[in-house]
Design a protein around this motif. Structure first.
Motif, PDB file in Angstrom:
ATOM      1  N   TYR A   1       0.845  -1.203   0.000  1.00 44.11           N
ATOM      2  CA  TYR A   1       0.000   0.000   0.000  1.00 44.11           C
ATOM      3  C   TYR A   1       0.875   1.247   0.000  1.00 44.11           C
ATOM      4  CZ  TYR A   1      -3.800   3.194   0.953  1.00 44.11           C
ATOM      5  OH  TYR A   1      -4.702   4.202   0.842  1.00 44.11           O
ATOM      6  N   ALA A   2       0.433   2.252  -0.712  1.00 43.07           N
ATOM      7  CA  ALA A   2       1.101   3.554  -0.649  1.00 43.07           C
ATOM      8  C   ALA A   2       0.060   4.646  -0.839  1.00 43.07           C
ATOM      9  CB  ALA A   2       2.168   3.657  -1.730  1.00 43.07           C
ATOM     10  N   CYS A   3       0.247   5.753  -0.165  1.00 42.33           N
ATOM     11  CA  CYS A   3      -0.645   6.892  -0.328  1.00 42.33           C
ATOM     12  C   CYS A   3       0.195   8.143  -0.119  1.00 42.33           C
ATOM     13  CB  CYS A   3      -1.818   6.823   0.654  1.00 42.33           C
ATOM     14  SG  CYS A   3      -1.312   6.836   2.379  1.00 42.33           S
ATOM     15  N   ASP A   4      -0.437   9.276   0.091  1.00 39.86           N
ATOM     16  CA  ASP A   4       0.308  10.515   0.318  1.00 39.86           C
ATOM     17  C   ASP A   4       1.180  10.439   1.571  1.00 39.86           C
ATOM     18  OD1 ASP A   4      -0.618  11.805  -1.879  1.00 39.86           O
ATOM     19  OD2 ASP A   4      -2.381  12.629  -0.856  1.00 39.86           O
ATOM     20  N   LEU A   5       0.725   9.644   2.554  1.00 38.93           N
ATOM     21  CA  LEU A   5       1.392   9.648   3.852  1.00 38.93           C
ATOM     22  C   LEU A   5       2.566   8.697   3.946  1.00 38.93           C
ATOM     23  CD1 LEU A   5      -1.777   9.580   6.139  1.00 38.93           C
ATOM     24  CD2 LEU A   5      -0.232  11.518   5.771  1.00 38.93           C
ATOM     25  N   CYS A   6       2.432   7.524   3.329  1.00 42.45           N
ATOM     26  CA  CYS A   6       3.439   6.490   3.553  1.00 42.45           C
ATOM     27  C   CYS A   6       3.408   5.424   2.473  1.00 42.45           C
ATOM     28  CB  CYS A   6       3.215   5.835   4.926  1.00 42.45           C
ATOM     29  SG  CYS A   6       1.626   5.016   5.070  1.00 42.45           S
ATOM     30  N   GLY A   7       4.426   4.565   2.497  1.00 44.95           N
ATOM     31  CA  GLY A   7       4.465   3.385   1.638  1.00 44.95           C
ATOM     32  C   GLY A   7       4.790   2.188   2.512  1.00 44.95           C
ATOM     33  N   VAL A   8       4.096   1.043   2.277  1.00 46.68           N
ATOM     34  CA  VAL A   8       4.241  -0.114   3.157  1.00 46.68           C
ATOM     35  C   VAL A   8       4.313  -1.403   2.330  1.00 46.68           C
ATOM     36  CG1 VAL A   8       3.248  -1.354   5.130  1.00 46.68           C
ATOM     37  CG2 VAL A   8       2.756   1.093   4.831  1.00 46.68           C
ATOM     38  N   SER A   9       5.228  -2.302   2.698  1.00 45.92           N
ATOM     39  CA  SER A   9       5.278  -3.632   2.089  1.00 45.92           C
ATOM     40  C   SER A   9       5.359  -4.682   3.194  1.00 45.92           C
ATOM     41  CB  SER A   9       6.489  -3.748   1.159  1.00 45.92           C
ATOM     42  OG  SER A   9       6.666  -5.093   0.747  1.00 45.92           O
ATOM     43  N   CYS A  10       4.504  -5.701   3.116  1.00 49.88           N
ATOM     44  CA  CYS A  10       4.413  -6.694   4.192  1.00 49.88           C
ATOM     45  C   CYS A  10       4.911  -8.055   3.738  1.00 49.88           C
ATOM     46  CB  CYS A  10       2.969  -6.848   4.647  1.00 49.88           C
ATOM     47  SG  CYS A  10       2.220  -5.336   5.221  1.00 49.88           S
TER      48      CYS A  10
ATOM     49  N   ALA B   1      -3.856   3.741   7.633  1.00 47.48           N
ATOM     50  CA  ALA B   1      -5.133   4.152   8.228  1.00 47.48           C
ATOM     51  C   ALA B   1      -4.953   4.697   9.639  1.00 47.48           C
ATOM     52  CB  ALA B   1      -6.127   2.980   8.231  1.00 47.48           C
ATOM     53  N   VAL B   2      -4.110   4.066  10.441  1.00 46.59           N
ATOM     54  CA  VAL B   2      -3.931   4.603  11.801  1.00 46.59           C
ATOM     55  C   VAL B   2      -3.159   5.919  11.763  1.00 46.59           C
ATOM     56  CG1 VAL B   2      -4.215   2.444  13.067  1.00 46.59           C
ATOM     57  CG2 VAL B   2      -1.938   3.137  12.379  1.00 46.59           C
ATOM     58  N   MET B   3      -2.311   6.086  10.751  1.00 49.30           N
ATOM     59  CA  MET B   3      -1.678   7.405  10.598  1.00 49.30           C
ATOM     60  C   MET B   3      -2.717   8.448  10.203  1.00 49.30           C
ATOM     61  SD  MET B   3       1.906   6.550   8.621  1.00 49.30           S
ATOM     62  CE  MET B   3       2.589   8.212   8.725  1.00 49.30           C
TER      63      MET B   3
ATOM     64  N   LYS C   1      -5.986   8.114  13.032  1.00 49.19           N
ATOM     65  CA  LYS C   1      -5.671   8.193  14.448  1.00 49.19           C
ATOM     66  C   LYS C   1      -4.594   9.232  14.715  1.00 49.19           C
ATOM     67  CE  LYS C   1      -5.161   4.467  17.669  1.00 49.19           C
ATOM     68  NZ  LYS C   1      -6.338   4.038  18.428  1.00 49.19           N
ATOM     69  N   GLY C   2      -3.953   9.704  13.655  1.00 51.44           N
ATOM     70  CA  GLY C   2      -2.934  10.731  13.800  1.00 51.44           C
ATOM     71  C   GLY C   2      -1.615  10.249  14.381  1.00 51.44           C
ATOM     72  N   LEU C   3      -1.341   8.943  14.287  1.00 50.34           N
ATOM     73  CA  LEU C   3      -0.060   8.446  14.782  1.00 50.34           C
ATOM     74  C   LEU C   3       1.055   8.732  13.780  1.00 50.34           C
ATOM     75  CD1 LEU C   3      -0.919   4.894  16.223  1.00 50.34           C
ATOM     76  CD2 LEU C   3      -1.118   7.130  17.315  1.00 50.34           C
ATOM     77  N   ASN C   4       2.303   8.819  14.277  1.00 53.64           N
ATOM     78  CA  ASN C   4       3.409   8.920  13.337  1.00 53.64           C
ATOM     79  C   ASN C   4       3.805   7.533  12.848  1.00 53.64           C
ATOM     80  OD1 ASN C   4       5.351   7.681  14.993  1.00 53.64           O
ATOM     81  ND2 ASN C   4       5.841   9.623  16.012  1.00 53.64           N
ATOM     82  N   LEU C   5       4.740   7.478  11.905  1.00 51.26           N
ATOM     83  CA  LEU C   5       5.049   6.208  11.257  1.00 51.26           C
ATOM     84  C   LEU C   5       5.465   5.119  12.243  1.00 51.26           C
ATOM     85  CD1 LEU C   5       5.387   4.901   8.333  1.00 51.26           C
ATOM     86  CD2 LEU C   5       7.822   5.281   8.682  1.00 51.26           C
ATOM     87  N   HIS C   6       6.367   5.451  13.160  1.00 51.70           N
ATOM     88  CA  HIS C   6       6.857   4.435  14.096  1.00 51.70           C
ATOM     89  C   HIS C   6       5.744   3.940  15.010  1.00 51.70           C
ATOM     90  CE1 HIS C   6      11.104   4.627  13.048  1.00 51.70           C
ATOM     91  NE2 HIS C   6      10.884   5.902  12.800  1.00 51.70           N
ATOM     92  N   GLU C   7       4.946   4.882  15.504  1.00 47.45           N
ATOM     93  CA  GLU C   7       3.817   4.498  16.362  1.00 47.45           C
ATOM     94  C   GLU C   7       2.834   3.614  15.587  1.00 47.45           C
ATOM     95  OE1 GLU C   7       3.621   8.675  18.969  1.00 47.45           O
ATOM     96  OE2 GLU C   7       2.406   8.435  17.165  1.00 47.45           O
TER      97      GLU C   7
ATOM     98  N   SER D   1       7.674   7.117   5.514  1.00 48.63           N
ATOM     99  CA  SER D   1       6.671   8.180   5.503  1.00 48.63           C
ATOM    100  C   SER D   1       7.134   9.295   4.574  1.00 48.63           C
ATOM    101  CB  SER D   1       6.472   8.738   6.907  1.00 48.63           C
ATOM    102  OG  SER D   1       7.566   9.585   7.236  1.00 48.63           O
ATOM    103  N   LYS D   2       6.208  10.176   4.237  1.00 50.53           N
ATOM    104  CA  LYS D   2       6.548  11.270   3.322  1.00 50.53           C
ATOM    105  C   LYS D   2       7.608  12.197   3.919  1.00 50.53           C
ATOM    106  CE  LYS D   2       3.056  14.461   4.904  1.00 50.53           C
ATOM    107  NZ  LYS D   2       1.887  15.269   4.645  1.00 50.53           N
ATOM    108  N   ASN D   3       7.755  12.165   5.259  1.00 56.35           N
ATOM    109  CA  ASN D   3       8.767  13.013   5.902  1.00 56.35           C
ATOM    110  C   ASN D   3      10.168  12.420   5.876  1.00 56.35           C
ATOM    111  OD1 ASN D   3       6.590  14.619   6.700  1.00 56.35           O
ATOM    112  ND2 ASN D   3       6.303  13.345   8.526  1.00 56.35           N
ATOM    113  N   GLY D   4      10.304  11.274   5.237  1.00 57.41           N
ATOM    114  CA  GLY D   4      11.623  10.659   5.173  1.00 57.41           C
ATOM    115  C   GLY D   4      11.942   9.752   6.342  1.00 57.41           C
TER     116      GLY D   4
END
Lengths: 320, 325
Positions: B236-245, B263-265, B268-274, B295-298
């Motif tokens: 999954y990838a969107c504006d906020l992050c990219g993820v591979s499982c 979705a939790v980012m 729920k407003g969590l950051n990537l690590h959370e 995440s988009k913030n690097g």
């Protein structure tokens, strides 16, 4: 609390001028399937069994794009897919690329119950159907004259067309093969919740008119066309590619869970996020709420709740 | 503006007794692939091109379970699947049931770019591959001697036949299972080939992308589709992050794991690590899996609840890490 059920027969650009010979059989089909579901819930059947039963009825109905009545691929063949999910356990099953299985949804249920996997497709899924003794027929059983005509029109217009489409004018032909805007959409689905808050969702489809052979849409994809958890059950319909991208069914549950909003608000929010003309869904929550939002012209849909509310509709929702 | 970041994986669920030599080999491959990604990012390639490039490299190397070196079906054949997703417009492409396409991830990319659909499978996907002129090889090319041996062991253990969703009794396994009580996907971990490769990237423009590719499960039924090609589950990838499982496909699908991080980012407003910690702790039920995310913030993160995950990551500020345990 109380049981609730909702079902759909596809969302899309259903013209308000839809002739009675196309509208009435579908309305009758929705009524019949809703009654089957209500009776099953009243008989205390588990929602997982209820949604399977109702979707089987919808598949057997030739006026909906699933089972008999499925739309045709670019090669004139049928490739059906379906998915079922149980809310409490999140167990699920999915199938794609079926050409001889009478009730795709029941094969999805078998994949869930009888294999270590979730998702089987094409030859492997067909072989599994035979092994499980499911009813199979010659692929010609699924092909209706109406769908042969529809494929012909789509191929003349050289584009992929979604179900229930009006004859396409030649001038709307696009260079780009991608579909957007004016198409209409297929698929059937059902969601149900019982008095104990057990939830389930099921979706089944023939896909898109003139789709490429091998194309998989949103229907069999957990989280896209179909999803259920402890909070709600969702079945979506519309333009598959937009629904996959929006992980629509999962997002309704995610918005409820992470934002703490009601089912209605969550579903409305998710539908709003998808570009207009692309999606509709039916959903029930563990507390017996029902919602059926869409951003297309219409959606064939029906619902009922234990307190006696019942609705069958195609265009703008009276419950809005 | 932002800083780039990249992460790669070569599967979660590693046999604790895996020979050191093999571990080192895996680390060298991960490092090489990271470096390919890093130089592509330094040349300003967009994230979507970088994930494709890196996953191609992982597919082409026989070490991991994707492309050449894929796990075998119960019939001894290879059926590969892959998906790719571009964050900015959430465009995506996926393929399943490939038997002759040398680089499945590139066919997924072509489904995204050149077809009206998002997902093609089996003969239709192969036909599309021929039409697009991608490199095709004989199915034999993908089959390695190691995997032929593994399939034999898996069949002896016969363990795919019992459903790992049902709690297992420790003593009921075949010989191979006795040696190593750890299981992944119902297989003794000594037989289980760590599934799947993947790459996630955020480029300097803050664009995220993700790609995942796999041969699937050793001794799987033909026609079985796992999490890797499923948008929202394996990728999954969107504006906020990219993820591979990676991991037990069925657990990943049930928890729509990749979308869950996003979705939790988002909700729920969590950051990537959370977000990564949250989904690994709360979302996998009984399942075992791992994931990599940017995440988009690097930021870059990885999480797993398996015994080990082959992984590597790097960020623009010079941080680089390759690990197994």
């Amino acid at each position: 609390m109380g049981w609730a059920i909702a079902l759909h027969g596809g969302a899309g650009d259903i013209p308000l001028s839809l002739p009675p010979d196309r509208r009435l059989p579908r309305e009758a089909g929705l009524r019949h399937c809703l009654d089957v579901g209500i009776a099953a819930l009243k008989a205390h059947k588990h929602p997982l069994d209820v949604v399977e039963l109702v979707v089987r009825e919808l598949e057997n109905h030739p006026h909906f794009n699933a089972g008999k009545g499925s739309v045709l691929t670019t090669s004139g063949t049928v490739e059906m897919e379906a998915c079922i999910m149980d809310g409490k356990t999140k167990k699920c099953g999915a199938v794609s690329g079926l050409s001889t299985v009478v009730n795709a949804i029941s094969l999805a249920r078998k994949v869930m119950d009888k294999t270590p996997h979730i998702y089987l497709a094409f030859d492997g899924a067909e072989a599994f159907a035979r092994e499980q003794g499911l009813e199979t027929v010659d692929p010609s059983y699924f092909i209706t004259p109406e769908n042969i005509e529809r494929l012909k029109q789509a191929q003349e217009a050289n584009r992929v067309q979604i179900d229930y489409t009006q004859p396409i004018q030649k001038e709307v032909k696009k260079d780009d093969a991608s579909v957007d805007g004016d198409s209409q959409i297929g698929t059937v689905g059902c969601v149900a919740v019982d008095n104990e808050g057990n939830l389930a969702s099921a979706t089944s489809t023939g896909g898109l008119v003139n789709k490429m052979v091998g194309r998989i849409g949103d229907t069999p994809i957990i989280g896209a066309g179909t999803y259920a958890n402890h909070l709600c059950a969702v079945s979506a319909t519309g333009k598959g590619e937009a629904i996959i991208r929006g992980t629509v069914a999962r997002d309704v549950a995610a918005v409820m869970e992470f934002k703490g909003v009601s089912l209605k608000e969550a579903a409305a929010y998710v539908v709003e996020q998808v570009p207009p003309g692309n999606v509709g869904l039916v959903a029930v929550s563990s507390t017996g709420e029902v919602t059926m939002p869409f951003n297309t012209t219409g959606m064939f849909r029906a619902c009922a709740t234990e307190d006696g509310h019942s609705e069958i509709a195609i265009w703008d929702s009276p419950s809005k | 503006m932002g800083a780039w970041a990249i992460a790669v994986h070569g599967g979660a669920g590693v046999d604790p007794n895996l020979p050191k030599e093999r571990q080192e080999e895996a680390k060298r491959l991960l490092t090489r692939c990271l470096n390919i990604g890093i130089s592509a990012l330094r040349s300003n390639l967009p994230a979507i091109d970088v994930v494709e490039l890196v996953v191609r490299e992982l597919e082409t190397d026989p070490l991991f379970n994707s492309g050449r070196g894929s796990a075998l079906t119960e019939n001894g054949t290879v059926e590969m699947e892959a998906s790719i997703m571009d964050g900015p417009k959430r465009r995506c492409g996926a393929v399943s049931g490939l038997t002759t396409v040398k680089n499945p991830v590139s066919l997924a990319r072509l489904v995204m770019d050149k077809s009206p659909h998002s997902y093609l499978a089996f003969s239709g996907a192969e036909e599309f591959a021929r039409n697009q002129g991608v490199e095709l090889v004989d199915n034999e090319y993908f089959i390695t001697e190691d995997n032929v041996g593994m399939l034999k062991l898996a069949k002896e253990a016969n363990s795919i036949l019992f459903d790992y969703r049902i709690p297992t009794i420790g003593t009921c396994g075949a010989g191979a299972a006795m040696d190593s009580p750890l299981q992944m996907n119902g297989l003794p971990i000594s037989v289980y080939a760590p599934e799947t490769v993947g790459c996630v990237v955020v480029d300097k423009e803050g664009r995220c992308a993700a790609a995942t590719s796999t041969g699937g499960l050793m001794n799987k039924m033909t026609g079985r589709i796992g999490d890797s090609p499923l948008i929202g589950s394996g990728t999954y990838a969107c504006d906020l992050c990219g993820v591979s499982c990676t991991g037990e496909g069925e657990a990943i699908i049930r928890s729509t794991l990749a979308r869950e991080v996003a979705a939790v980012m988002e909700y729920k407003g969590l950051n990537l690590h959370e977000a990564v910690d949250y989904v690994i702790k709360n979302r996998l039920d009984e399942g075992k899996a791992g994931l990599i995310a940017v995440s988009k913030n690097g930021e870059v993160a990885c999480g797993f609840n398996t015994t080990g995950m082959f992984r590597g990551c790097a960020t623009e500020d010079g941080f680089m890490e390759v690990g197994v345990w």
